[in-house]
Design an enzyme around this catalytic site. Structure first.
Site, PDB file in Angstrom:
ATOM      1  N   ASP A  96       0.863  65.318  22.173  1.00 48.37           N
ATOM      2  CA  ASP A  96       1.990  66.145  21.715  1.00 48.37           C
ATOM      3  C   ASP A  96       2.082  66.233  20.192  1.00 48.37           C
ATOM      4  OD1 ASP A  96       2.907  67.071  24.105  1.00 48.37           O
ATOM      5  OD2 ASP A  96       4.572  65.654  24.298  1.00 48.37           O
ATOM      6  N   HIS A 122       0.980  74.868  21.438  1.00 48.72           N
ATOM      7  CA  HIS A 122       1.107  73.598  20.712  1.00 48.72           C
ATOM      8  C   HIS A 122      -0.110  72.706  20.907  1.00 48.72           C
ATOM      9  CE1 HIS A 122       2.606  72.054  24.661  1.00 48.72           C
ATOM     10  NE2 HIS A 122       2.093  70.931  24.238  1.00 48.72           N
ATOM     11  N   ASP A 182       1.300  62.268  31.902  1.00 46.55           N
ATOM     12  CA  ASP A 182       2.263  63.003  31.069  1.00 46.55           C
ATOM     13  C   ASP A 182       3.485  63.350  31.907  1.00 46.55           C
ATOM     14  OD1 ASP A 182       3.524  64.551  29.137  1.00 46.55           O
ATOM     15  OD2 ASP A 182       2.283  66.313  29.517  1.00 46.55           O
ATOM     16  N   LYS A 183       3.263  63.865  33.099  1.00 53.07           N
ATOM     17  CA  LYS A 183       4.375  64.202  33.995  1.00 53.07           C
ATOM     18  C   LYS A 183       5.111  62.944  34.463  1.00 53.07           C
ATOM     19  CE  LYS A 183       4.231  67.869  36.783  1.00 53.07           C
ATOM     20  NZ  LYS A 183       3.029  68.214  36.065  1.00 53.07           N
ATOM     21  N   ARG A 204       3.743  52.208  41.711  1.00 53.79           N
ATOM     22  CA  ARG A 204       3.138  52.432  43.035  1.00 53.79           C
ATOM     23  C   ARG A 204       2.125  53.581  42.980  1.00 53.79           C
ATOM     24  NH1 ARG A 204       5.107  51.643  48.681  1.00 53.79           N
ATOM     25  NH2 ARG A 204       3.808  53.010  49.975  1.00 53.79           N
ATOM     26  N   TYR A 241      16.503  71.583  31.813  1.00 52.43           N
ATOM     27  CA  TYR A 241      15.736  72.290  30.781  1.00 52.43           C
ATOM     28  C   TYR A 241      16.183  73.744  30.634  1.00 52.43           C
ATOM     29  CZ  TYR A 241      12.612  68.367  31.987  1.00 52.43           C
ATOM     30  OH  TYR A 241      12.095  67.125  32.262  1.00 52.43           O
ATOM     31  N   HIS A 243      19.351  74.893  31.495  1.00 56.82           N
ATOM     32  CA  HIS A 243      20.813  74.983  31.573  1.00 56.82           C
ATOM     33  C   HIS A 243      21.285  76.185  30.757  1.00 56.82           C
ATOM     34  CE1 HIS A 243      25.034  73.996  30.713  1.00 56.82           C
ATOM     35  NE2 HIS A 243      25.001  73.276  31.821  1.00 56.82           N
TER      36      HIS A 243
END
Length: 538
Positions: A96, A122, A182-183, A204, A241, A243
């Site tokens: 990032d 990016h 990343d997720k 897990r 994200y 809203h």
């Protein structure tokens, strides 16, 4: 190891980092991430969501190393080396580096408008900043390894011409199914920041990972955990994200940056690492603190954000994934304004409020006052079931993998895995009702043009009269009272009944209260005048 440092983290407790990776952390390029909010404008809605790209990147680096070490330990035949583990960890750390101010606001919205026709994301800046970091900090890191790290960030094994292990590219940026560390990190971190604990066990999932047929697979008994991960992604996008208030602020920041760009030359700095390093969320403060008269428009917009005088959402609707292109083509600011100006008011609308200035406002309405936001929402693989892209194994056959079929995981899967959230905003409160009327005129025209059953999109409920909420009569008296919305029309209309306002909707709720209070005072002062006014509007 001697020289290792520990970073305290709210998700993983302590993250141990070796000296080589610390050399990357202790650089201006990486420290810059402390000044960029992970959730962008969502922080202005959820005060707890104050975490930055800095701690997220540390978390991804941590999980990347844990995943690589797990695979190396449990499957030594894969030949994973310490050099492989280090490069994967650095890819997680540096993935990032190229995020701009307010994260995705920068590359998804501002840059495409500021530099029309230019393709930039990016990830491109991440590679640029990585190269600048290695060079400026004089880090002794082999050029081949630098290229490997950048390819891992891009999730593209083709860039290494077959020299590297393909499955390693699925750890940080999995282009096959999106299941990557990343997720794992951002879902856990973002959920905690907004006050939700979540029920996904990252430990897990990592310990379930196994390489079969040169790809990362998971134990079939953890399929529900994978599904939960994908659903949580969808839920965060829909509730957090995207809203409505966070999106309104996004568009205000974009407008402010576009107004400031001709003076500050912000967009041109995306290819200059020595300049890009100073592009962070503090752009807002730099603009607001400036006394340059040329930045007056940008300052005014940002001051509206500070005082919460935001762009208003005048209407919204969830639309079918298959219809998204029609809405992109036909629901535009230009067409909404055109429809609003062509819309014929009924007699009742003319007299709804004698003090309605809608006709006057209509003359001032321009496309620049309207925003159409189409936000795709899905489980990670657009309209497809994400589990169809993940392969699983079982303890009975740990070296064989397959895609789960119907009934292997659950019979309660949703019928659809993607939708689009459509929102219409006005930049000025006075246009609220007019913009809504124009938008709805477009949808009504489309509905009138379609024969019954022609559209794949269920527009929703009929446009009911006031008080049309009634209990479903077929339910027994002991059942919960389910409410259905009924209407007189046999043809459904595309309107969101919960957002309906008069065309001459007041500029703000407070103004509406003032208007009602004034009308009440007039009736009390002159009862006969009040009765005459009622007769005229009857």
């Amino acid at each position: 190891m001697s020289g290792d440092r520990c970073f305290s983290d709210p998700i993983y407790d302590y993250i141990r980092i070796c000296p080589t990776v610390c050399a990357f952390i202790d650089s201006p390029q990486f420290q810059r991430l402390r000044e960029i909010k992970q959730l962008g404008t969502s922080y202005l809605v959820w005060p707890g969501a104050s975490h930055n790209r800095f701690e997220h990147s540390l978390g991804v680096a941590c999980l990347a190393r844990v995943m690589a070490e797990h695979l190396a330990k449990n499957q030594p035949e894969l030949g994973i080396t310490e050099r492989d583990v280090l490069c994967v960890e650095l890819a997680g750390l540096c993935h990032d580096l190229g995020h701009g101010p307010w994260s995705h606001v920068w590359d998804n919205h501002f840059i495409p408008k500021a530099l029309k026709g230019k393709t930039w994301k990016h990830e491109d800046a991440s590679e640029m900043m990585f190269d600048a970091l290695v060079q400026e900090m004089k880090i002794d890191f082999p050029p081949a390894d630098c290229e490997f790290v950048k390819a891992l960030i891009a999730g593209d094994p083709g860039r290494c011409n077959g020299r590297e292990k393909t499955f390693l590219f699925e750890i940080v940026a999995n282009k096959r199914n999106g299941i990557d560390v990343d997720k794992f990190d951002y879902i856990a971190r973002d959920s905690r920041a907004i006050g939700e604990k979540g029920n996904i066990s990252l430990t897990r999932l990592i310990h379930s990972a196994r390489v079969i047929e040169n790809q990362i697979c998971y134990d079939i008994k953890d399929a529900n955990q994978i599904y939960e991960l994908c659903y949580t992604r969808f839920s965060l996008h829909k509730r957090i994200y995207n809203h409505k208030t966070a999106k309104a602020i996004e568009y205000m920041i974009i407008d402010a940056l576009l107004a400031a760009d001709p003076i500050m030359k912000i967009a041109q700095q995306i290819h200059q690492p020595e300049k890009y390093i100073f592009l962070t969320d503090d752009l807002r403060g730099r603009i607001q603190s400036s006394d340059d008269p040329r930045l007056a428009e940008a300052r005014a917009i940002l001051n509206r954000v500070t005082t919460r005088r935001l762009y208003k959402c005048v209407d919204y609707k969830v639309i079918d994934w298959a219809d998204r292109q029609w809405f992109r083509d036909n629901v535009t600011p230009e067409k909404i304004v055109e429809a609003a100006k062509n819309h014929t008011l009924s007699e009742s609308e003319y007299h709804e409020n004698e003090e309605d200035t809608g006709l006057v406002e209509l003359e001032d309405l321009e496309p620049k006052h309207v925003i159409v936001d189409l936000a795709p929402m899905h489980y990670g693989m657009q309209d497809k079931n994400p589990l169809d892209f993940v392969k699983f194994y079982s303890k009975h056959n740990p070296d064989k993998c397959a895609t789960p079929g119907p009934g292997d995981v659950s019979l309660l899967m949703p019928a659809k895995f993607a939708e689009v959230l459509l929102r219409i905003y006005t930049k000025e409160d006075r246009f609220f009702g007019i913009v809504q009327a124009g938008y709805r005129a477009i949808l009504k025209n489309r509905q009138d043009d379609l024969s019954p059953g022609e559209s794949s999109y269920d527009y929703g409920v009929d446009n009911p009269p006031v008080g049309a909420l009634t209990p479903t009569p077929t339910l027994p008296p002991t059942s919960p009272r389910n409410l259905s919305i009924s209407g007189s029309s046999s043809k459904t209309t595309p309107f969101n009944v919960f957002m309906t306002v008069p065309r001459g909707f007041p500029k703000s709720p407070s103004q509406g209260m003032k208007m009602r209070s004034q009308a009440k005072r007039e009736r009390e002062d002159d009862p006969e005048a009040g009765r005459a006014k009622k007769r005229r509007t009857a």
